[in-house]
Design a protein around this motif. Structure first.
Motif, PDB file in Angstrom:
ATOM      1  N   LYS A 138      46.350  31.010  40.244  1.00  0.00           N
ATOM      2  CA  LYS A 138      46.326  31.347  41.673  1.00  0.00           C
ATOM      3  C   LYS A 138      45.951  30.107  42.476  1.00  0.00           C
ATOM      4  O   LYS A 138      46.562  29.812  43.499  1.00  0.00           O
ATOM      5  CB  LYS A 138      45.316  32.478  41.925  1.00  0.00           C
ATOM      6  N   ARG A 139      44.945  29.358  41.983  1.00  0.00           N
ATOM      7  CA  ARG A 139      44.509  28.153  42.684  1.00  0.00           C
ATOM      8  C   ARG A 139      45.628  27.114  42.718  1.00  0.00           C
ATOM      9  O   ARG A 139      45.870  26.489  43.740  1.00  0.00           O
ATOM     10  CB  ARG A 139      43.280  27.574  41.985  1.00  0.00           C
ATOM     11  N   SER A 140      46.334  26.956  41.591  1.00  0.00           N
ATOM     12  CA  SER A 140      47.369  25.907  41.563  1.00  0.00           C
ATOM     13  C   SER A 140      48.565  26.282  42.452  1.00  0.00           C
ATOM     14  O   SER A 140      49.299  25.421  42.915  1.00  0.00           O
ATOM     15  CB  SER A 140      47.812  25.613  40.137  1.00  0.00           C
ATOM     16  N   ARG A 145      42.940  33.041  37.625  1.00  0.00           N
ATOM     17  CA  ARG A 145      42.323  32.300  38.735  1.00  0.00           C
ATOM     18  C   ARG A 145      42.897  30.890  38.839  1.00  0.00           C
ATOM     19  O   ARG A 145      43.196  30.409  39.917  1.00  0.00           O
ATOM     20  CB  ARG A 145      40.802  32.207  38.524  1.00  0.00           C
ATOM     21  N   ASP A 201      47.377  39.842  42.614  1.00  0.00           N
ATOM     22  CA  ASP A 201      47.592  38.502  42.049  1.00  0.00           C
ATOM     23  C   ASP A 201      47.876  38.625  40.561  1.00  0.00           C
ATOM     24  O   ASP A 201      48.573  37.802  39.986  1.00  0.00           O
ATOM     25  CB  ASP A 201      46.324  37.650  42.213  1.00  0.00           C
ATOM     26  N   ALA A 256      48.179  27.847  45.326  1.00  0.00           N
ATOM     27  CA  ALA A 256      47.729  27.874  46.740  1.00  0.00           C
ATOM     28  C   ALA A 256      48.007  26.547  47.440  1.00  0.00           C
ATOM     29  O   ALA A 256      48.111  25.514  46.817  1.00  0.00           O
ATOM     30  CB  ALA A 256      46.247  28.182  46.801  1.00  0.00           C
TER      31      ALA A 256
END
Ligand SMILES: Cc1cc2nc3c(=O)[nH]c(=O)nc-3n(C[C@H](O)[C@H](O)[C@H](O)COP(=O)(O)O)c2cc1C
Length: 187
Positions: free
Chosen positions: A183-185, A180, A72, A187
């Protein structure tokens, strides 16, 4: 969070490898997985348009692409060569940029440089940032520069100045948070 860490130097006593090792130890336990690549493991032939356009992607390029794909985030420690980046690193980025989809796209990256000069390699890192952003890497705006590295890194590879260590720690905390969030945004 899977993180690929490497230094763009083959030298056994590489100061950039020392920085990359510090990152590996720092990230240990804070990321899902850490893949530390020796630079020799990322060796690829010189980019050749004739072979690539014929669909011949060298196995070494495919292997690096798969490793990047698993990550990532990337932490790269790159020496400055002639106010730019090592040709081998640019060659690697050029090969990866040729692949569809480009495995670098969407990754986040933290850049670092150790150098004996006072300037800390910031010009070289700006070139690396440009090449990575060109292929869609989210490069963290702050970088870790370690000028006069012979005094700043002990023979064992530890940062000798408490202020540098604090900067290193703070930057890694900020970067993991940034990676992080992105990565969350996504997903
Ligand atoms: C071809 C070449 C060009 C270099 N150009 C620069 C430069 O522009 N700026 C700089 O700070 N150091 C420069 N250096 C010195 C490197 O920063 C130094 O060798 C450094 O220790 C290399 O990183 P490493 O210890 O991780 O191998 C150059 C070294 C080489 C071999």
């Amino acid at each position: 969070m899977n993180i690929l860490i490497f230094a763009a130097s083959h030298r056994p006593a590489s100061s950039n490898r020392q920085l990359a090792q510090l990152s590996k130890h720092w990230v240990h336990g804070k990321a899902t997985s850490v893949d530390f690549a020796e630079y020799a493991e990322l060796d690829v032939p010189l980019y050749n348009a004739y072979t690539s356009e014929a669909g011949e992607i060298p196995a070494a390029v495919q292997a690096v692409a798969e490793r990047v794909q698993q990550a990532d985030a990337l932490i790269i420690a790159a020496p400055e060569y002639n106010w730019s980046i090592p040709g081998s690193l640019k060659n690697l980025i050029d090969w990866l940029s040729y692949l569809k989809p480009c495995p670098l796209t969407g990754r986040t990256a933290l850049l670092m440089c150790a150098t004996p000069s006072k300037r800390g390699g910031a010009v070289g890192l700006s070139h690396l940032k440009t090449a990575l952003e060109c292929v869609g890497v989210f490069v963290y705006p702050s970088a870790f520069t370690c000028g006069e590295s012979h005094g700043m890194l002990s023979p064992q590879g530890a940062l000798t100045e408490p202020k540098m260590q604090q900067r290193f720690d703070a930057l890694h905390t900020e970067f993991l948070d940034y990676a992080r969030r992105l990565k969350r945004s996504a997903a």
